[in-house]
Design a protein around this motif. Structure first.
Motif: not given
Length: 149
Positions: A80-83, A136-137, A74-75
């Protein structure tokens, strides 16, 4: 008289352009719901192009926000950091993340592919709506990916 004729042509062109935009958008939205990474990719790429098009109003383009909002991360920066951490290390992904992906029927590579395309769409829409995009996005959107075969 010439001004009236020109305006009439412009209105007709805008109507047909808008109608085509909606036809393509509906196809692309259906494609992004596909379990196939290839179809998802085609749909997402089409939505990215449509998001930058002048054929629809900004109000109509708000619909495209739905695609990135339902992405796995969900941005959100923490997600995102985890991904990104999961894809940059050799270590095993967290059990929670793996459970989320398996519930969606997505593997690790498929998940990254879909998240990157959703991030690209979000970046374009943020530009369209003059919203700030998280660094990050933006980083996620720049990753080069291809569909898992």
């Amino acid at each position: 008289m010439e001004n009236r004729t020109t305006m009439g042509r412009l209105k007709r062109r805008n109507f047909y352009s808008n109608k085509e935009w909606w036809t393509r958008t509906m196809w692309a939205l259906e494609a992004t719901a596909s379990p196939s990474d290839r179809m998802f990719g085609y749909g997402a790429a089409t939505l990215i192009e449509l998001a930058g098009s002048d054929a629809a109003s900004k109000e109509e383009k708000v619909l495209l926000d739905a695609v990135w909002r339902v992405s796995g991360t969900q941005m959100r920066d923490t997600s995102i950091r985890q991904l990104l951490a999961e894809h940059s290390t050799v270590s095993e992904p967290s059990e929670e993340a793996e459970t989320q992906r398996s519930e969606c029927g997505l593997g690790k590579a498929s998940s990254l592919y879909r998240e990157v395309l959703a991030a690209r769409l979000k970046v374009i829409l943020d530009e369209e709506f003059r919203r700030e995009t998280s660094p990050l996005v933006s980083e996620l959107a720049k990753i080069q990916v291809s569909p898992a075969l």
